[in-house]
Design a protein around this motif. Structure first.
Motif: not given
Length: 112
Positions: A16-21
């Motif tokens: 998921p994009e929110e996991d990128f950091p």
């Protein structure tokens, strides 16, 4: 010492994009570890998948090209004493990036 290419296909990072950091920090931590161990040569993600193709006659063709094969999404070049060590580093990278990695030995060329 032998150099290895560790790479993954574009689109294989499917978290998921929110996991990128968190993924970015984990992968940067592995790079810092590889640098501290003295095995890191170079690496990075491929920003733009549109390629220019330069033919042997010097002519240039710019994409877009139909996707007929997988393209590299990112890569690392490391220099280690054994394939086992390359696989060990690839496992760390795979875990941090959350995607499978391919490992290839780079042919030694004394001229390069």
């Amino acid at each position: 010492m032998t150099r290895y290419l560790i790479s993954f296909d574009d689109g294989s990072m499917t978290f998921p994009e929110e996991d990128f950091p968190a993924v970015a920090e984990a992968s940067h931590a592995v790079v810092r570890e590889a640098k501290a161990a003295g095995v890191w040569i170079f690496g990075g993600g491929i920003l733009n998948q549109q390629a220019s193709v330069i033919a042997s006659d010097g002519s240039v063709s710019d994409g877009p090209y139909p996707e007929t094969k997988a393209v590299i999404g990112g890569f690392s070049i490391i220099e280690v004493p054994s394939r086992y060590e390359a696989l060990r580093w690839a496992a760390k990278i795979a875990s941090s990036c959350r995607c499978a990695q391919e490992v290839r030995e780079i042919m030694d060329d004394p001229e390069s």
